[in-house]
Each structure stands twice: as C-alpha cells, then as structure tokens.
Design a protein around this motif. Structure first.
Motif, PDB file in Angstrom:
ATOM      1  N   PRO A 379       1.838  -0.245 -14.263  1.00  0.00           N
ATOM      2  CA  PRO A 379       1.221   0.828 -14.020  1.00  0.00           C
ATOM      3  C   PRO A 379       0.778   1.327 -15.540  1.00  0.00           C
ATOM      4  CG  PRO A 379       3.282   1.472 -13.575  1.00  0.00           C
ATOM      5  CD  PRO A 379       3.405   0.259 -13.633  1.00  0.00           C
ATOM      6  N   PRO A 380      -0.535   1.763 -15.616  1.00  0.00           N
ATOM      7  CA  PRO A 380      -1.462   2.068 -14.730  1.00  0.00           C
ATOM      8  C   PRO A 380      -2.680   1.058 -14.651  1.00  0.00           C
ATOM      9  CG  PRO A 380      -2.039   3.366 -16.653  1.00  0.00           C
ATOM     10  CD  PRO A 380      -0.891   2.397 -17.045  1.00  0.00           C
ATOM     11  N   PHE A 381      -2.449  -0.216 -14.824  1.00  0.00           N
ATOM     12  CA  PHE A 381      -3.288  -1.399 -14.858  1.00  0.00           C
ATOM     13  C   PHE A 381      -3.713  -1.738 -13.243  1.00  0.00           C
ATOM     14  CE2 PHE A 381      -0.887  -1.667 -19.103  1.00  0.00           C
ATOM     15  CZ  PHE A 381      -2.031  -1.524 -19.738  1.00  0.00           C
ATOM     16  N   SER A 382      -4.715  -2.478 -13.454  1.00  0.00           N
ATOM     17  CA  SER A 382      -5.392  -2.873 -12.001  1.00  0.00           C
ATOM     18  C   SER A 382      -4.335  -3.561 -11.108  1.00  0.00           C
ATOM     19  CB  SER A 382      -6.715  -3.562 -12.189  1.00  0.00           C
ATOM     20  OG  SER A 382      -6.212  -4.741 -12.860  1.00  0.00           O
ATOM     21  N   GLY A 383      -3.522  -4.481 -11.966  1.00  0.00           N
ATOM     22  CA  GLY A 383      -2.615  -5.307 -10.959  1.00  0.00           C
ATOM     23  C   GLY A 383      -1.470  -4.233 -10.279  1.00  0.00           C
ATOM     24  N   PHE A 384      -1.280  -3.162 -10.955  1.00  0.00           N
ATOM     25  CA  PHE A 384      -0.291  -2.444 -10.303  1.00  0.00           C
ATOM     26  C   PHE A 384      -0.786  -1.754  -9.007  1.00  0.00           C
ATOM     27  CE2 PHE A 384       0.857   2.236  -9.646  1.00  0.00           C
ATOM     28  CZ  PHE A 384       2.160   2.046  -9.370  1.00  0.00           C
ATOM     29  N   TRP A 385      -2.171  -1.525  -9.112  1.00  0.00           N
ATOM     30  CA  TRP A 385      -2.595  -0.749  -7.788  1.00  0.00           C
ATOM     31  C   TRP A 385      -2.908  -1.926  -6.794  1.00  0.00           C
ATOM     32  CZ3 TRP A 385      -2.137   4.319  -8.100  1.00  0.00           C
ATOM     33  CH2 TRP A 385      -2.216   4.829  -9.355  1.00  0.00           C
ATOM     34  N   ALA A 386      -3.107  -3.063  -7.404  1.00  0.00           N
ATOM     35  CA  ALA A 386      -3.443  -4.164  -6.269  1.00  0.00           C
ATOM     36  C   ALA A 386      -2.058  -4.557  -5.641  1.00  0.00           C
ATOM     37  CB  ALA A 386      -3.686  -5.362  -6.979  1.00  0.00           C
ATOM     38  N   LYS A 387      -0.984  -4.544  -6.436  1.00  0.00           N
ATOM     39  CA  LYS A 387       0.276  -4.851  -5.666  1.00  0.00           C
ATOM     40  C   LYS A 387       0.920  -3.438  -4.746  1.00  0.00           C
ATOM     41  CE  LYS A 387       1.880  -8.212  -8.686  1.00  0.00           C
ATOM     42  NZ  LYS A 387       2.917  -8.940 -10.086  1.00  0.00           N
ATOM     43  N   TYR A 388       0.577  -2.554  -5.333  1.00  0.00           N
ATOM     44  CA  TYR A 388       0.856  -1.252  -4.627  1.00  0.00           C
ATOM     45  C   TYR A 388       0.206  -1.071  -3.103  1.00  0.00           C
ATOM     46  CZ  TYR A 388       0.955   3.753  -3.112  1.00  0.00           C
ATOM     47  OH  TYR A 388       1.147   4.736  -2.528  1.00  0.00           O
ATOM     48  N   VAL A 389      -0.974  -1.549  -2.833  1.00  0.00           N
ATOM     49  CA  VAL A 389      -1.587  -1.326  -1.705  1.00  0.00           C
ATOM     50  C   VAL A 389      -1.034  -2.622  -0.810  1.00  0.00           C
ATOM     51  CG1 VAL A 389      -3.615  -0.264  -2.286  1.00  0.00           C
ATOM     52  CG2 VAL A 389      -3.527  -2.609  -2.519  1.00  0.00           C
ATOM     53  N   VAL A 390      -0.573  -3.672  -1.395  1.00  0.00           N
ATOM     54  CA  VAL A 390      -0.129  -4.744  -0.472  1.00  0.00           C
ATOM     55  C   VAL A 390       1.226  -4.596  -0.124  1.00  0.00           C
ATOM     56  CG1 VAL A 390       0.670  -7.343  -0.565  1.00  0.00           C
ATOM     57  CG2 VAL A 390      -1.714  -6.669  -1.514  1.00  0.00           C
ATOM     58  N   PHE A 391       2.040  -3.984  -0.936  1.00  0.00           N
ATOM     59  CA  PHE A 391       3.454  -3.659  -0.453  1.00  0.00           C
ATOM     60  C   PHE A 391       3.457  -2.602   0.570  1.00  0.00           C
ATOM     61  CE2 PHE A 391       5.053  -5.499  -4.768  1.00  0.00           C
ATOM     62  CZ  PHE A 391       5.366  -6.636  -4.201  1.00  0.00           C
ATOM     63  N   LYS A 392       2.543  -1.539   0.305  1.00  0.00           N
ATOM     64  CA  LYS A 392       2.602  -0.421   1.104  1.00  0.00           C
ATOM     65  C   LYS A 392       2.309  -0.865   2.532  1.00  0.00           C
ATOM     66  CE  LYS A 392       0.546   4.019   1.873  1.00  0.00           C
ATOM     67  NZ  LYS A 392       0.013   3.898   3.306  1.00  0.00           N
ATOM     68  N   ALA A 393       1.223  -1.851   2.663  1.00  0.00           N
ATOM     69  CA  ALA A 393       0.772  -2.312   3.971  1.00  0.00           C
ATOM     70  C   ALA A 393       2.052  -3.132   4.377  1.00  0.00           C
ATOM     71  CB  ALA A 393      -0.477  -3.192   3.791  1.00  0.00           C
ATOM     72  N   ALA A 394       2.523  -3.907   3.794  1.00  0.00           N
ATOM     73  CA  ALA A 394       3.798  -4.577   4.371  1.00  0.00           C
ATOM     74  C   ALA A 394       4.737  -3.763   4.945  1.00  0.00           C
ATOM     75  CB  ALA A 394       4.409  -5.742   3.516  1.00  0.00           C
ATOM     76  N   ILE A 395       5.059  -2.855   3.972  1.00  0.00           N
ATOM     77  CA  ILE A 395       6.313  -1.792   4.487  1.00  0.00           C
ATOM     78  C   ILE A 395       5.732  -1.130   5.646  1.00  0.00           C
ATOM     79  CG2 ILE A 395       7.474  -0.008   3.756  1.00  0.00           C
ATOM     80  CD1 ILE A 395       7.485  -1.084   0.799  1.00  0.00           C
ATOM     81  N   ASP A 396       4.780  -0.567   5.580  1.00  0.00           N
ATOM     82  CA  ASP A 396       4.161   0.024   7.108  1.00  0.00           C
ATOM     83  C   ASP A 396       4.356  -0.950   8.326  1.00  0.00           C
ATOM     84  OD1 ASP A 396       3.668   2.442   5.352  1.00  0.00           O
ATOM     85  OD2 ASP A 396       1.437   2.131   5.268  1.00  0.00           O
ATOM     86  N   ALA A 397       3.918  -2.221   7.990  1.00  0.00           N
ATOM     87  CA  ALA A 397       4.056  -2.922   9.270  1.00  0.00           C
ATOM     88  C   ALA A 397       5.555  -3.526   9.644  1.00  0.00           C
ATOM     89  CB  ALA A 397       3.271  -4.261   8.945  1.00  0.00           C
ATOM     90  N   GLY A 398       6.440  -2.824   8.805  1.00  0.00           N
ATOM     91  CA  GLY A 398       7.888  -3.070   9.035  1.00  0.00           C
ATOM     92  C   GLY A 398       8.531  -4.478   8.357  1.00  0.00           C
ATOM     93  N   LEU A 399       7.629  -4.951   7.534  1.00  0.00           N
ATOM     94  CA  LEU A 399       8.019  -6.146   6.646  1.00  0.00           C
ATOM     95  C   LEU A 399       8.637  -5.708   5.447  1.00  0.00           C
ATOM     96  CD1 LEU A 399       4.800  -8.422   7.054  1.00  0.00           C
ATOM     97  CD2 LEU A 399       6.834  -8.249   8.414  1.00  0.00           C
ATOM     98  N   TRP A 400       9.756  -4.959   5.534  1.00  0.00           N
ATOM     99  CA  TRP A 400      10.631  -4.516   4.391  1.00  0.00           C
ATOM    100  C   TRP A 400      11.224  -5.616   3.463  1.00  0.00           C
ATOM    101  CZ3 TRP A 400      11.404   0.249   2.579  1.00  0.00           C
ATOM    102  CH2 TRP A 400      10.953   1.439   3.459  1.00  0.00           C
ATOM    103  N   GLY A 401      11.969  -6.631   4.414  1.00  0.00           N
ATOM    104  CA  GLY A 401      12.515  -7.770   3.840  1.00  0.00           C
ATOM    105  C   GLY A 401      11.522  -8.615   2.888  1.00  0.00           C
ATOM    106  N   PRO A 402      10.158  -9.159   3.345  1.00  0.00           N
ATOM    107  CA  PRO A 402       9.453  -9.925   2.621  1.00  0.00           C
ATOM    108  C   PRO A 402       8.660  -8.814   1.428  1.00  0.00           C
ATOM    109  CG  PRO A 402       9.025 -10.044   4.971  1.00  0.00           C
ATOM    110  CD  PRO A 402      10.115  -8.919   4.788  1.00  0.00           C
ATOM    111  N   ALA A 403       8.764  -7.554   1.616  1.00  0.00           N
ATOM    112  CA  ALA A 403       7.991  -6.850   0.565  1.00  0.00           C
ATOM    113  C   ALA A 403       9.110  -6.784  -0.669  1.00  0.00           C
ATOM    114  CB  ALA A 403       7.906  -5.414   1.008  1.00  0.00           C
ATOM    115  N   VAL A 404      10.507  -6.590  -0.443  1.00  0.00           N
ATOM    116  CA  VAL A 404      11.669  -6.762  -1.438  1.00  0.00           C
ATOM    117  C   VAL A 404      11.645  -8.006  -2.139  1.00  0.00           C
ATOM    118  CG1 VAL A 404      14.075  -6.640  -1.857  1.00  0.00           C
ATOM    119  CG2 VAL A 404      12.857  -4.598  -0.385  1.00  0.00           C
TER     120      VAL A 404
END
Length: 476
Positions: A379-404
């Motif tokens: 953070p706060p570069f663009s790659g941080f926001w890109a990975k943040y939204v992807v990990f958030k979507a994965a965790i919200d869908a219950g994919l905790w293990g793959p996100a970690v």
C-alpha cells in the motif's frame, strides 16, 4: 432484428475491421508512410473505444454478439491499451531498421478479435474472436525477423497456441453436442437441468483452452520463452489487453453459460489460481532476465485474477475486472521503461543491467520501483488495491484457505521485486545508459503516476464501473 439494428450493435467491430483494411491498403501503396499508418491505427482504436462507450445495449446476430455493460467496460480498456501499444512499438521497430507498416494493422486485427471475445454470445463467436486475436499475436511475436529469439518466440507461441486452440475447440464441440446449442443462454439451461457428465467434460476442456490464453499454470509453458524472445513493446501489449480479453471471455462463458454449475467450475478455478500463484512466485526466484521474471510475475498475477473469478459471485467478477485494469497499467508501464533503456545500443534486459540505474536515469528507476512495489502489493500503490478487492471477494465467498495461500505466494514473490529495487538503488553503476526515447519514457512515467497517486482517485470511479459490468453477467 433488422440488419441495421444488428450492425448498430457491432459498430466498434466494424470500425476496426474497416480501419484495418483501409490502413493495409494504404500501407501497401505507400509502404514508407509508416508514421501515417501508425497515427491512423491509434485514431481507429480511439474511435472504436468511443463507439463502444456510446453504443446501445442489446443482442445481435441471433445471440452471437452481446453489447452490454460488461462488453463495454472490457472493450474500452482493450482498445485504449491497444492504442498505447502503437506509439510504443512502431518507433522501437524503426530504430532497429524494421520499417514496416504491418505492426499497427496487426494490433488492429488483434483488438478486433479481443473485442469479439468480450462480446461473444455463443461458442462460434468465442472461437472466431480467440483465433482472430491469436493469429495476429503469433505474427507480432516474430515481428523482429532478423532476431533469432523473436523468430523462436513466434514459432513456440504458434505451436503451443495451436494445441490450446485444439483443446478449446474440442471442449466447445462437446458442450454443443450435449447442450444442443452453441448459445450461452441455451447452454445454461442444459447445465441447470441435470448433472451432465459430458457437458462438464466439455467445460473442463474449454477452461483448459482459455487458461492457456491467460497463461494460467499449468498451461503457462509458453509464457517465459515468448516474453523473453518477443520484442519488448510487443510483450507490453501481450501482457495487457489480450489478458483482459481472455479473462472477460472466461467470466462470460462461466457466468452466462454455466451459471448453474458454479460448484463444479469453482473447484477447477481455485486449483488453477493456486497453481499459478505458486509457479509464478517460486519460478520467478531464479530468473535473471527481467522479461522472464515479469513473465512469472504475470503468471502469479493471473492466479489472483482467477481467484477472484473463482468466487463464483458478481463481487468476484467485479474484483477480477478491477484487478485486471490496474495490472494492465502496471505491466504496460514496466515494459515501456524496459523498452526505453539501453546501453551502447544494447537492450538492458537483465537484473545486473539495472545496477545503479538511479544514478543514470532517476526518473525511470523511480518508475520501475513504483511498478515493483505495486506488483508486490504494497500500500498505497495500485497493486495493493487490486489484491485487496480480489482477496475480499474470495473471503466473502468462503474461500479462506485459497486467499491465505495466495497471500503467502505474494510474500514469496516479494523477494524478486525487492531484489530488483536493491540492485537499482544500492549497487554500483554498470555504465552510462543511452538517452531514452521520448515515447517509451512518457508512457512509463505516466503509468507510474497512475500507479500512485492517481489510483487513489481512479479507484473511486473504477469500482462502480466494474460493479455495473459484473452485474450484466449471470452470477448473483
């Protein structure tokens, strides 16, 4: 629908097709006017982007072409990225004695295929779009004909691309055979009616074919060699627009054609994502050539994008689209900086070549530092926001293990990004560099400014546009 109504939904494709043919004729009769053809190519691509942004929504040609928010989002980004590739590449080739007009024409034809991929509504338009784009990319990889590595890259890309096309076409034929239709809407009905093993086998082959196009592991074998051998501006193009087009096609096929089979294809995508992150992170650790290094970086980053799509939700598609846009800017900027750097006429392509770069070319060194930190996800570069939204979507869908696991892969990959930064800033200078060409330097520095701080503003309007695009697809 009338012919005129159908054509109205295909204006961007018509502009590109007519423009490419017109520029081809112009170049054939005036072969020395390469700058005129290049300028015309940029104008045609920008006109197609405007047409995409302003065209009405609907379905044309019996469902074969779809104009919706998702197609508009992807096509505008694809055409703009393709337009940037022309002023980056044409002068690069001319400085090396390759004064041909075909480069802008091939970019236009590839962009036409990518636009069809983003708007495909059935398996036929899917395949035509993929092949039209791919054939132009094969030629672009070998565009520097006097360079043995470029010729080798083009041949490898062609042979392995033919293999992937066979997988894709075989899968599409199975899907058609078991669903009884090539239209995504009809395939979705067949997939939701019952668990058809043949249909799922076809889906797996289609996913494998598309995984090759985005260079997701284990279908990544072409990427390091092609990236290393192909001309640097061409690699900048490879790593940006075609990846977004293929990911958009991935999302459309799965979300529109297999909406009811999320549980089946989600497992495959999670496996693809994790293998890609692992291969990209660990494979990059031993690389000395920067183009090969960034090839492995692209494999890892595609893994993150696929992880977002694997969420199986509209939020996941939104995250994937945001990720791809931000990634496109970073990777285009990095390769633009690489194209701008040379020493005594020899391209600087290894990590050792970058020793003490900050003492010679402070601006380019700073830009490459920004891209490295962004790819790292700091953070706060663009790659941080890109990975943040992807990990958030994965965790919200219950994919905790793959996100970690994805996060761990990002930490491993940090080593080679930090190593490049250390060499540029703290090692002794390897000698004076040549004066960088203005166009490559301008593109690299502009992309770096976008990566930070412009991204802090851009993300506020990029997210709503991506959400609107994701909602146009069939996932909840």
């Amino acid at each position: 629908m009338t012919i005129s109504a159908n054509l109205a939904l295909a204006y961007p494709e018509i502009i590109l097709a007519v423009g490419a043919l017109a520029l081809l004729v112009l170049g054939a009769f005036m072969p020395k006017q390469t700058s005129l053809v290049a300028t015309g190519g940029v104008a045609v691509l920008l006109a197609a982007a405007v047409a995409s942004a302003t065209q009405p929504f609907g379905v044309a040609f019996g469902g074969g072409l779809i104009a919706d928010a998702a197609a508009t989002f992807a096509k505008v980004a694809i055409y703009v990225a393709s337009a940037v590739a022309i002023p980056l590449g044409q002068p690069w080739f001319e400085r090396r004695g390759v004064k041909t007009f075909e480069f802008p024409v091939l970019i236009l034809l590839s962009a036409l295929g990518m636009g069809m991929m983003a708007s495909s509504g059935d398996l036929i338009s899917l395949y035509v779009g993929v092949e039209l784009s791919s054939l132009a990319l094969y030629v672009l990889a070998a565009m520097h004909r006097d360079n043995a590595k470029a010729s080798e890259a083009g041949l490898k890309y062609f042979v392995l691309g033919a293999l992937s096309s066979g997988l894709l076409l075989y899968g599409a034929s199975l899907v058609y055979g078991f669903a009884g239709s090539t239209l995504y809407a009809d395939i979705a009905k067949a997939a939701g009616a019952e668990a058809n093993t043949g249909l799922l086998f076809g889906l797996i082959f289609v996913i494998c074919g598309l995984a090759f196009k985005v260079s997701a592991a284990p279908f990544h074998m072409w990427t390091p060699d092609v990236y290393e051998g192909a001309p640097t501006p061409v690699v900048a193009f490879f790593a940006a627009a075609p990846k977004l087009a293929a990911m958009m096609l991935f999302a459309r096929v799965l979300a529109d054609g297999f909406t009811e089979a999320v549980a089946q294809w989600q497992q495959v995508l999670v496996a693809l994502a994790l293998i890609s992150v692992a291969v990209g992170a660990f494979g990059g650790l031993v690389q000395k050539n920067l183009k090969r290094l960034w090839a492995y970086s692209s494999i890892a980053n595609i893994g993150y994008a696929v992880l977002g799509l694997a969420s199986g939700t509209s939020e996941g598609v939104q995250a994937m689209l945001v990720f791809m846009i931000l990634y496109m800017v970073d990777v285009t900027g990095f390769f633009a900086c690489l194209a701008a750097l040379s020493r005594q006429g020899k391209a600087m392509e290894t990590i050792d070549d970058m020793a003490g770069l900050v003492k010679e070319r402070r601006g380019l060194a700073l830009a490459m530092t920004v891209f490295s930190l962004s790819a790292l996800g700091l953070p706060p570069f663009s790659g941080f926001w890109a990975k943040y939204v992807v990990f958030k979507a994965a965790i919200d869908a219950g994919l905790w293990g793959p996100a970690v696991i994805g996060l761990v892969g990002s930490v491993v990959a940090a080593f080679y990004y930090l190593r490049l930064i250390k060499v540029m800033w703290f090692d002794g200078s390897a000698g004076a560099t040549d004066k960088p060409p203005m166009e490559a330097k301008a593109i690299g520095l502009t992309a770096a400014v976008f990566a930070f701080p412009v991204v802090l503003v851009a993300i506020t309007w990029l997210n709503p546009l991506a959400a609107r695009a994701a909602q146009a697809l069939g996932l909840a």
